[in-house]
Design a protein around this motif. Structure first.
Motif, PDB file in Angstrom:
ATOM      1  N   SER A  44       0.790  -1.231   0.000  1.00 15.61           N
ATOM      2  CA  SER A  44       0.000   0.000   0.000  1.00 15.61           C
ATOM      3  C   SER A  44       0.819   1.275   0.000  1.00 15.61           C
ATOM      4  O   SER A  44       0.344   2.325  -0.457  1.00 15.61           O
ATOM      5  N   ALA A  45       2.027   1.230   0.519  1.00 14.74           N
ATOM      6  CA  ALA A  45       2.828   2.453   0.641  1.00 14.74           C
ATOM      7  C   ALA A  45       3.105   3.131  -0.701  1.00 14.74           C
ATOM      8  O   ALA A  45       3.021   4.366  -0.782  1.00 14.74           O
ATOM      9  N   PRO A  46       3.455   2.408  -1.767  1.00 13.77           N
ATOM     10  CA  PRO A  46       3.764   3.098  -3.031  1.00 13.77           C
ATOM     11  C   PRO A  46       2.616   3.967  -3.553  1.00 13.77           C
ATOM     12  O   PRO A  46       2.829   5.131  -3.915  1.00 13.77           O
ATOM     13  N   ARG A  99       5.026  10.864 -11.423  1.00 14.27           N
ATOM     14  CA  ARG A  99       5.559   9.558 -11.091  1.00 14.27           C
ATOM     15  C   ARG A  99       4.416   8.608 -10.720  1.00 14.27           C
ATOM     16  O   ARG A  99       3.581   8.927  -9.877  1.00 14.27           O
ATOM     17  N   PRO A 100       4.388   7.441 -11.295  1.00 14.10           N
ATOM     18  CA  PRO A 100       3.367   6.454 -10.924  1.00 14.10           C
ATOM     19  C   PRO A 100       3.723   5.814  -9.592  1.00 14.10           C
ATOM     20  O   PRO A 100       4.836   5.983  -9.068  1.00 14.10           O
ATOM     21  N   ALA A 101       2.778   5.074  -9.061  1.00  6.86           N
ATOM     22  CA  ALA A 101       3.022   4.398  -7.788  1.00  6.86           C
ATOM     23  C   ALA A 101       4.227   3.468  -7.873  1.00  6.86           C
ATOM     24  O   ALA A 101       4.951   3.284  -6.888  1.00  6.86           O
ATOM     25  N   SER A 102       4.463   2.911  -9.045  1.00  6.87           N
ATOM     26  CA  SER A 102       5.579   1.981  -9.206  1.00  6.87           C
ATOM     27  C   SER A 102       6.936   2.641  -9.016  1.00  6.87           C
ATOM     28  O   SER A 102       7.948   1.958  -8.860  1.00  6.87           O
ATOM     29  N   ALA A 103       6.971   3.992  -9.031  1.00  8.21           N
ATOM     30  CA  ALA A 103       8.231   4.697  -8.835  1.00  8.21           C
ATOM     31  C   ALA A 103       8.629   4.748  -7.360  1.00  8.21           C
ATOM     32  O   ALA A 103       9.766   5.072  -7.032  1.00  8.21           O
ATOM     33  N   TYR A 104       7.678   4.429  -6.487  1.00  6.48           N
ATOM     34  CA  TYR A 104       7.921   4.527  -5.044  1.00  6.48           C
ATOM     35  C   TYR A 104       8.124   3.156  -4.417  1.00  6.48           C
ATOM     36  O   TYR A 104       7.521   2.177  -4.837  1.00  6.48           O
ATOM     37  N   ARG A 105       8.951   3.137  -3.398  1.00  8.52           N
ATOM     38  CA  ARG A 105       9.115   1.947  -2.566  1.00  8.52           C
ATOM     39  C   ARG A 105       9.627   2.394  -1.211  1.00  8.52           C
ATOM     40  O   ARG A 105      10.051   3.547  -1.033  1.00  8.52           O
ATOM     41  N   ALA A 107       9.531   4.114   7.955  1.00  5.15           N
ATOM     42  CA  ALA A 107      10.469   3.577   6.965  1.00  5.15           C
ATOM     43  C   ALA A 107      10.943   4.691   6.044  1.00  5.15           C
ATOM     44  O   ALA A 107      10.224   5.675   5.832  1.00  5.15           O
ATOM     45  N   PRO A 108      12.138   4.543   5.495  1.00  5.76           N
ATOM     46  CA  PRO A 108      12.575   5.507   4.476  1.00  5.76           C
ATOM     47  C   PRO A 108      11.735   5.332   3.221  1.00  5.76           C
ATOM     48  O   PRO A 108      11.341   4.216   2.881  1.00  5.76           O
ATOM     49  N   LEU A 109      11.471   6.424   2.535  1.00  5.76           N
ATOM     50  CA  LEU A 109      10.662   6.401   1.321  1.00  5.76           C
ATOM     51  C   LEU A 109      11.545   6.748   0.127  1.00  5.76           C
ATOM     52  O   LEU A 109      12.261   7.751   0.142  1.00  5.76           O
ATOM     53  N   TYR A 110      11.473   5.905  -0.901  1.00  4.09           N
ATOM     54  CA  TYR A 110      12.264   6.113  -2.112  1.00  4.09           C
ATOM     55  C   TYR A 110      11.352   6.488  -3.284  1.00  4.09           C
ATOM     56  O   TYR A 110      10.236   5.991  -3.398  1.00  4.09           O
ATOM     57  N   ARG A 111      11.850   7.341  -4.160  1.00  5.64           N
ATOM     58  CA  ARG A 111      11.207   7.581  -5.443  1.00  5.64           C
ATOM     59  C   ARG A 111      12.294   7.498  -6.511  1.00  5.64           C
ATOM     60  O   ARG A 111      13.299   8.204  -6.453  1.00  5.64           O
ATOM     61  N   ASP A 112      12.104   6.612  -7.479  1.00  9.19           N
ATOM     62  CA  ASP A 112      13.108   6.394  -8.515  1.00  9.19           C
ATOM     63  C   ASP A 112      14.478   6.126  -7.904  1.00  9.19           C
ATOM     64  O   ASP A 112      15.498   6.681  -8.321  1.00  9.19           O
ATOM     65  N   ALA A 136       2.564   8.097  -3.693  1.00  5.05           N
ATOM     66  CA  ALA A 136       2.362   8.767  -4.977  1.00  5.05           C
ATOM     67  C   ALA A 136       1.216   9.759  -4.889  1.00  5.05           C
ATOM     68  O   ALA A 136       1.291  10.870  -5.434  1.00  5.05           O
ATOM     69  N   ALA A 137       0.147   9.391  -4.183  1.00  5.45           N
ATOM     70  CA  ALA A 137      -1.000  10.275  -4.042  1.00  5.45           C
ATOM     71  C   ALA A 137      -0.662  11.494  -3.198  1.00  5.45           C
ATOM     72  O   ALA A 137      -1.057  12.619  -3.515  1.00  5.45           O
ATOM     73  N   VAL A 138       0.107  11.295  -2.127  1.00  7.53           N
ATOM     74  CA  VAL A 138       0.427  12.401  -1.226  1.00  7.53           C
ATOM     75  C   VAL A 138       1.463  13.340  -1.833  1.00  7.53           C
ATOM     76  O   VAL A 138       1.243  14.543  -1.944  1.00  7.53           O
ATOM     77  N   LEU A 139       2.592  12.804  -2.218  1.00 12.09           N
ATOM     78  CA  LEU A 139       3.686  13.647  -2.670  1.00 12.09           C
ATOM     79  C   LEU A 139       3.450  14.215  -4.060  1.00 12.09           C
ATOM     80  O   LEU A 139       4.047  15.218  -4.433  1.00 12.09           O
ATOM     81  N   GLY A 140       2.570  13.589  -4.826  1.00 10.97           N
ATOM     82  CA  GLY A 140       2.288  14.126  -6.147  1.00 10.97           C
ATOM     83  C   GLY A 140       1.172  15.136  -6.165  1.00 10.97           C
ATOM     84  O   GLY A 140       1.071  15.941  -7.089  1.00 10.97           O
ATOM     85  N   SER A 141       0.329  15.149  -5.112  1.00 16.08           N
ATOM     86  CA  SER A 141      -0.873  15.981  -5.137  1.00 16.08           C
ATOM     87  C   SER A 141      -0.587  17.466  -5.122  1.00 16.08           C
ATOM     88  O   SER A 141      -1.372  18.251  -5.645  1.00 16.08           O
ATOM     89  N   GLY A 142       0.546  17.876  -4.555  1.00 12.67           N
ATOM     90  CA  GLY A 142       0.821  19.304  -4.502  1.00 12.67           C
ATOM     91  C   GLY A 142       2.123  19.678  -5.162  1.00 12.67           C
ATOM     92  O   GLY A 142       2.685  20.738  -4.884  1.00 12.67           O
ATOM     93  N   ALA A 143       2.612  18.832  -6.060  1.00 12.03           N
ATOM     94  CA  ALA A 143       3.947  19.058  -6.610  1.00 12.03           C
ATOM     95  C   ALA A 143       3.963  19.235  -8.114  1.00 12.03           C
ATOM     96  O   ALA A 143       4.988  19.058  -8.750  1.00 12.03           O
TER      97      ALA A 143
END
Length: 251
Positions: free
Chosen positions: A47-49, A74-80, A111-116, A53-60
Motif C-alpha cells: 500500500s505504501a507506493p 511519477r506512478p506508484a511503481s516509482a515509489y518503494r 520507513a525511508p521512502l524512495y522515489r526512482d 504517490a497520491a500524497v507527494l504528487g498531489s501538490g507538486a
C-alpha cells in the motif's frame, strides 16, 4: 481500503505533549532488534507506493526535477520503502525522573521512502490492537529518510516535532538527531541532559513568542524552538494535501 492520517501540527503537539499519557515503563526493543510484524511489512510493500504517490504528487505539479518532470508525474511503481523500524515516544516515568528508561513503544513504524531509487522522505503507519494498519504520516524529510536507509540506526527512534523531527536514543540517555533540524538541536550523552532538553522543548514558555513578538521564556531558547516549529511547516503542508486528497477520493 480505508486510510487515515494524523496531521502533526507542531503547535497542537506542543500543547498536547505537556500531558504525557501513561504508556508504561518498559523499554521497547531497539530498532535493530524488533521483528517487523507481518501486517506492517505487508502494508509497506503493498500500500505504501500508491499512498506516497497520491500524497507527494498531489501538490507538486509545479516542481520540476532534473529530467523536466515532477513528482506528480511519477506512478506508484516509482515509489518503494526501505526496512521499517519502530517509533517511540518519551516515557512519562523518565520525564518525572523515576526511571532512566527514556522511551516506550507506540505501535508505530517508520520507513525511508524512495522515489526512482532516491530517498525522498519517510512514511509511517500505526499497527492497532485489532491488527489493522493505518498510515500515520508521510513527509519529505530526506535527511531522516537517508539516516534510516543507511542501516546505521541501532537505537530507539523517536518522533518529536518540538526537537525537529526524528532522533535516535540509545541506552544511558545518548541521543542524536536524524532529521536536519534535530541534528542541530539534539546531541546529549546523559539521561539528565536529555530529560532537560525534552522538558524545555515541550515547555511553551521556552519558545512561544509573546504578543509583541519578542519571545517568552529565555531569549535563546525561544528563538531556537520557534525555528523548529516553523521548520516543520513543509512536511505539515504535505500531510494537509494528503488529507484533502483523501477526502476528495472518499466523496
Amino acid at each position: 481500503m480505508t486510510v487515515t492520517t494524523t496531521l502533526r501540527s507542531t503547535g497542537l503537539v506542543a500543547v498536547a505533549a505537556l500531558a504525557f499519557t501513561a504508556l508504561g515503563t518498559a523499554s521497547a526493543a531497539h530498532a535493530s532488534d524488533e521483528a517487523v510484524p507481518a501486517a506492517v511489512a505487508g502494508w509497506f510493500s503493498d500500500s505504501a507506493p500508491a499512498t506516497a504517490a497520491a500524497v507527494l504528487g498531489s501538490g507538486a505539479t509545479e516542481v520540476s526535477e532534473g529530467d523536466g518532470t515532477s513528482p506528480a508525474d511519477r506512478p506508484a511503481s516509482a515509489y518503494r520503502t526501505g526496512t521499517p523500524v519502530p517509533l517511540h515516544d518519551w516515557n512519562p516515568a523518565f520525564m518525572t525522573g523515576d526511571t532512566t528508561i527514556a522511551v516506550v513503544g507506540t505501535g508505530e513504524w517508520v520507513a525511508p521512502l524512495y522515489r526512482d531509487s532516491a530517498v525522498v522522505g519517510t512514511i509511517a503507519v500505526t499497527l492497532h490492537d485489532s491488527g489493522e494498519v493505518r498510515m500515520t504520516y508521510v513527509d519529505d524529510d530526506r535527511t531522516a529518510g537517508a539516516a534510516l536507509a543507511s542501516g546505521d540506526v541501532s537505537g530507539d527512534v523517536v518522533q518529536d516535532p518540538q526537537l525537529g523531527g526524528l532522533l535516535e536514543v540509545a541506552d544511558g540517555g545518548q541521543a542524536d538527531g536524524l532529521s536536519a533540524v534535530a541534528d542541530t538541536t539534539v546531541d546529549t550523552d546523559a539521561a539528565t541532559e536529555l530529560r532537560d532538553l525534552v522538558t524545555e522543548a515541550h515547555d511553551p514558555d521556552s519558545w512561544a513568542p509573546d504578543v509583541a513578538g519578542t519571545g517568552s521564556g529565555s531569549e535563546g531558547a525561544g528563538a531556537g524552538y520557534g525555528q523548529i516549529v516553523f521548520g516543520g511547516l513543509g512536511a505539515a503542508a504535505v500531510l494537509l494535501l494528503w488529507r484533502i486528497a483523501g477526502r476528495r477520493a472518499a466523496a
